[in-house]
Motif scaffolding. Structure first.
Motif, PDB file in Angstrom:
ATOM      1  N   LEU A 138       0.999  -1.426   0.207  1.00 30.18           N
ATOM      2  CA  LEU A 138       0.024  -0.219   0.159  1.00 30.18           C
ATOM      3  C   LEU A 138       0.841   1.490   0.019  1.00 30.18           C
ATOM      4  CD1 LEU A 138      -2.569   1.533  -0.140  1.00 30.18           C
ATOM      5  CD2 LEU A 138      -2.412   0.830   2.636  1.00 30.18           C
ATOM      6  N   HIS A 139       2.103   1.042   1.218  1.00 33.46           N
ATOM      7  CA  HIS A 139       2.652   2.235   1.044  1.00 33.46           C
ATOM      8  C   HIS A 139       3.355   2.618  -0.607  1.00 33.46           C
ATOM      9  CE1 HIS A 139       6.770   4.693   1.558  1.00 33.46           C
ATOM     10  NE2 HIS A 139       6.533   3.913   1.059  1.00 33.46           N
ATOM     11  N   PHE A 140       3.978   1.397  -1.529  1.00 30.51           N
ATOM     12  CA  PHE A 140       4.127   1.993  -3.057  1.00 30.51           C
ATOM     13  C   PHE A 140       2.889   2.271  -4.375  1.00 30.51           C
ATOM     14  CE2 PHE A 140       6.290   0.783  -7.081  1.00 30.51           C
ATOM     15  CZ  PHE A 140       7.098   2.254  -6.800  1.00 30.51           C
ATOM     16  N   ARG A 141       1.917   1.895  -3.495  1.00 30.35           N
ATOM     17  CA  ARG A 141       0.650   2.076  -4.414  1.00 30.35           C
ATOM     18  C   ARG A 141       0.346   3.822  -4.058  1.00 30.35           C
ATOM     19  NH1 ARG A 141      -1.255  -2.451  -2.137  1.00 30.35           N
ATOM     20  NH2 ARG A 141      -3.673  -1.649  -1.790  1.00 30.35           N
ATOM     21  N   ALA A 142      -0.213   3.946  -2.467  1.00 26.52           N
ATOM     22  CA  ALA A 142       0.050   5.439  -2.487  1.00 26.52           C
ATOM     23  C   ALA A 142       0.894   6.153  -2.804  1.00 26.52           C
ATOM     24  CB  ALA A 142      -0.335   5.259  -1.100  1.00 26.52           C
ATOM     25  N   ALA A 143       1.932   6.123  -2.642  1.00 24.71           N
ATOM     26  CA  ALA A 143       3.205   6.899  -2.811  1.00 24.71           C
ATOM     27  C   ALA A 143       3.157   7.005  -4.398  1.00 24.71           C
ATOM     28  CB  ALA A 143       4.275   6.988  -2.883  1.00 24.71           C
ATOM     29  N   THR A 144       3.067   6.387  -5.270  1.00 21.05           N
ATOM     30  CA  THR A 144       2.698   6.853  -6.148  1.00 21.05           C
ATOM     31  C   THR A 144       0.865   7.341  -7.316  1.00 21.05           C
ATOM     32  OG1 THR A 144       4.164   4.391  -6.837  1.00 21.05           O
ATOM     33  CG2 THR A 144       2.757   5.355  -9.285  1.00 21.05           C
ATOM     34  N   ALA A 145       0.298   7.126  -6.610  1.00 16.50           N
ATOM     35  CA  ALA A 145      -0.892   7.989  -6.667  1.00 16.50           C
ATOM     36  C   ALA A 145      -1.146   8.619  -6.478  1.00 16.50           C
ATOM     37  CB  ALA A 145      -1.987   6.613  -6.292  1.00 16.50           C
ATOM     38  N   PHE A 146      -0.645   8.960  -5.530  1.00 17.78           N
ATOM     39  CA  PHE A 146       0.121  10.888  -4.683  1.00 17.78           C
ATOM     40  C   PHE A 146      -0.225  11.909  -5.448  1.00 17.78           C
ATOM     41  CE2 PHE A 146       2.427  13.873  -2.376  1.00 17.78           C
ATOM     42  CZ  PHE A 146       1.816  14.721  -1.460  1.00 17.78           C
ATOM     43  N   TRP A 147       1.473  12.303  -6.098  1.00 17.03           N
ATOM     44  CA  TRP A 147       1.651  13.070  -7.294  1.00 17.03           C
ATOM     45  C   TRP A 147       0.465  13.034  -8.357  1.00 17.03           C
ATOM     46  CZ3 TRP A 147       5.332  15.245  -5.279  1.00 17.03           C
ATOM     47  CH2 TRP A 147       6.015  14.484  -3.636  1.00 17.03           C
ATOM     48  N   GLY A 148      -0.881  12.529  -8.573  1.00 15.42           N
ATOM     49  CA  GLY A 148      -1.867  12.965  -9.235  1.00 15.42           C
ATOM     50  C   GLY A 148      -3.403  13.408  -8.957  1.00 15.42           C
ATOM     51  N   HIS A 149      -4.235  12.159  -9.033  1.00 16.04           N
ATOM     52  CA  HIS A 149      -5.152  12.997  -8.396  1.00 16.04           C
ATOM     53  C   HIS A 149      -6.279  12.019  -6.756  1.00 16.04           C
ATOM     54  CE1 HIS A 149      -7.703  10.690 -11.289  1.00 16.04           C
ATOM     55  NE2 HIS A 149      -8.758  10.268  -9.895  1.00 16.04           N
ATOM     56  N   LEU A 150      -5.202  11.047  -7.143  1.00 19.21           N
ATOM     57  CA  LEU A 150      -5.429   9.877  -6.044  1.00 19.21           C
ATOM     58  C   LEU A 150      -6.531  10.040  -5.776  1.00 19.21           C
ATOM     59  CD1 LEU A 150      -3.287   9.294  -3.144  1.00 19.21           C
ATOM     60  CD2 LEU A 150      -5.466  10.018  -2.238  1.00 19.21           C
ATOM     61  N   GLY A 151      -7.094   8.881  -6.736  1.00 22.08           N
ATOM     62  CA  GLY A 151      -8.567   8.536  -6.345  1.00 22.08           C
ATOM     63  C   GLY A 151      -8.127   6.688  -5.994  1.00 22.08           C
ATOM     64  N   VAL A 152      -8.929   6.343  -5.860  1.00 25.51           N
ATOM     65  CA  VAL A 152      -9.279   4.879  -5.065  1.00 25.51           C
ATOM     66  C   VAL A 152     -10.100   3.593  -5.813  1.00 25.51           C
ATOM     67  CG1 VAL A 152      -9.369   3.508  -3.010  1.00 25.51           C
ATOM     68  CG2 VAL A 152      -8.860   5.569  -2.858  1.00 25.51           C
ATOM     69  N   PHE A 179      -3.409  13.495   3.411  1.00 23.73           N
ATOM     70  CA  PHE A 179      -1.813  13.707   3.086  1.00 23.73           C
ATOM     71  C   PHE A 179      -2.076  14.692   1.823  1.00 23.73           C
ATOM     72  CE2 PHE A 179       2.537  13.400   1.463  1.00 23.73           C
ATOM     73  CZ  PHE A 179       3.077  14.010   2.155  1.00 23.73           C
ATOM     74  N   HIS A 180      -2.773  13.495   1.718  1.00 27.16           N
ATOM     75  CA  HIS A 180      -2.999  14.531  -0.105  1.00 27.16           C
ATOM     76  C   HIS A 180      -4.000  15.441  -0.657  1.00 27.16           C
ATOM     77  CE1 HIS A 180      -4.641  14.825  -4.487  1.00 27.16           C
ATOM     78  NE2 HIS A 180      -3.333  14.150  -4.691  1.00 27.16           N
ATOM     79  N   LYS A 181      -4.904  15.313   0.135  1.00 33.94           N
ATOM     80  CA  LYS A 181      -6.028  17.104   0.745  1.00 33.94           C
ATOM     81  C   LYS A 181      -5.104  18.286   1.146  1.00 33.94           C
ATOM     82  CE  LYS A 181     -10.899  14.586   1.755  1.00 33.94           C
ATOM     83  NZ  LYS A 181     -11.656  13.931   2.416  1.00 33.94           N
ATOM     84  N   LYS A 182      -4.345  17.983   2.192  1.00 28.47           N
ATOM     85  CA  LYS A 182      -3.539  18.524   2.749  1.00 28.47           C
ATOM     86  C   LYS A 182      -2.754  19.285   2.017  1.00 28.47           C
ATOM     87  CE  LYS A 182      -0.010  19.600   6.210  1.00 28.47           C
ATOM     88  NZ  LYS A 182       0.383  19.159   7.040  1.00 28.47           N
ATOM     89  N   HIS A 183      -2.242  19.064   0.723  1.00 33.32           N
ATOM     90  CA  HIS A 183      -1.530  19.296  -0.296  1.00 33.32           C
ATOM     91  C   HIS A 183      -1.176  19.741  -1.698  1.00 33.32           C
ATOM     92  CE1 HIS A 183       1.796  19.351   2.467  1.00 33.32           C
ATOM     93  NE2 HIS A 183       1.413  17.842   2.929  1.00 33.32           N
ATOM     94  N   ARG A 184      -3.177  18.884  -1.391  1.00 36.59           N
ATOM     95  CA  ARG A 184      -3.647  19.049  -3.245  1.00 36.59           C
ATOM     96  C   ARG A 184      -2.884  20.625  -3.947  1.00 36.59           C
ATOM     97  NH1 ARG A 184      -9.071  16.244  -2.745  1.00 36.59           N
ATOM     98  NH2 ARG A 184      -8.986  17.270  -1.604  1.00 36.59           N
ATOM     99  N   LEU A 209      -4.405   4.169   4.590  1.00 36.27           N
ATOM    100  CA  LEU A 209      -5.070   4.280   3.381  1.00 36.27           C
ATOM    101  C   LEU A 209      -5.646   6.595   4.004  1.00 36.27           C
ATOM    102  CD1 LEU A 209      -5.920   4.628   0.510  1.00 36.27           C
ATOM    103  CD2 LEU A 209      -7.701   3.727   1.549  1.00 36.27           C
ATOM    104  N   ALA A 210      -6.882   6.200   4.659  1.00 37.27           N
ATOM    105  CA  ALA A 210      -6.696   7.671   5.428  1.00 37.27           C
ATOM    106  C   ALA A 210      -5.900   8.133   5.594  1.00 37.27           C
ATOM    107  CB  ALA A 210      -7.660   7.216   6.218  1.00 37.27           C
ATOM    108  N   GLU A 211      -4.643   7.777   5.983  1.00 39.33           N
ATOM    109  CA  GLU A 211      -3.598   8.676   6.171  1.00 39.33           C
ATOM    110  C   GLU A 211      -3.120   9.519   5.167  1.00 39.33           C
ATOM    111  OE1 GLU A 211       0.640   8.656   8.530  1.00 39.33           O
ATOM    112  OE2 GLU A 211      -0.190   6.940   8.747  1.00 39.33           O
ATOM    113  N   TRP A 212      -2.886   8.587   3.731  1.00 38.55           N
ATOM    114  CA  TRP A 212      -2.309   8.718   2.615  1.00 38.55           C
ATOM    115  C   TRP A 212      -3.943  10.009   1.697  1.00 38.55           C
ATOM    116  CZ3 TRP A 212       1.579   9.155   0.081  1.00 38.55           C
ATOM    117  CH2 TRP A 212       2.975   7.906   0.590  1.00 38.55           C
ATOM    118  N   ILE A 213      -5.177   9.648   2.130  1.00 38.91           N
ATOM    119  CA  ILE A 213      -6.000  11.039   1.755  1.00 38.91           C
ATOM    120  C   ILE A 213      -5.809  12.021   2.559  1.00 38.91           C
ATOM    121  CG2 ILE A 213      -8.456  10.878   1.645  1.00 38.91           C
ATOM    122  CD1 ILE A 213      -8.525   7.571   1.130  1.00 38.91           C
TER     123      ILE A 213
END
Length: 188
Positions: free
Chosen positions: A30-44, A65-70, A59-63
């Protein structure tokens, strides 16, 4: 090593899918999948009824984090660095005023040399001092084989000028293949 800065022309479509790809057969944490998706719009794109409670929490932590830096992710300039080892990728997003940036360090495979060496960060203001923190979400240290380099922001932030980051750079941390770290840079 070259550095390329590109204007951000919109969102890249990227999703966090299940751990095992139904099209390629590859598996990733999940770490690698989320770290990759983070740079786009981060869909699930994952049947979350199959997720464990630990995966749900990460997953909640990554989401969050993405919202914070969107805003930065979708409006800043995209920066890509050429490295001497194809096993490592470094890219980032820098705000238009050069006061904030996020950079991802991705260990894609085993490196040809160990330790790998240093990487430079581009697109920053050379006269600005940046406070740098490793802000990688999730429980990355537990499953990435993370070994900090001699100069790596593991707890306390480090302060470095944009000029030094572009010319001298930072030492790469020790990472297992298919793992990532994310650095946040804020102008002081």
């Amino acid at each position: 090593m070259g550095i390329r800065c590109l204007p951000n022309r919109g969102q890249v479509r990227s999703h966090i899918a299940s751990g095992s790809s139904h099209t390629t057969g590859r598996t990733h944490t999940l770490h690698f999948r989320a770290a990759t998706a983070f740079w786009g719009h981060l869909g699930v794109e994952w049947d979350l009824t199959e997720a464990s409670s630990e995966e749900f929490a990460e997953l909640a932590e990554w989401i969050a984090f993405h919202k914070k830096h969107r805003a930065l992710l979708h409006s800043g300039d995209i920066v890509r660095m050429d490295l001497f080892d194809k096993a490592v990728g470094v890219h980032g997003v820098v705000s238009a005023d050069r006061r904030e940036a996020l950079f991802g360090i991705n260990q894609l495979d085993f490196a040809e040399t160990n330790p790998v060496g240093k990487f430079r960060l581009g697109g920053l203001d050379s006269e600005t001092i940046y406070e740098i923190r490793d802000v990688t979400p999730g429980h990355a240290d537990a499953h990435t084989g993370f070994r900090p380099s001699p100069v790596w922001p593991t707890g306390q932030p480090i302060r470095v000028s944009g000029r030094a980051l572009a010319s001298a750079g930072l030492f790469l941390p020790g990472l297992w293949p298919e793992t990532s770290r994310i650095l946040h840079l804020a102008a002081l």
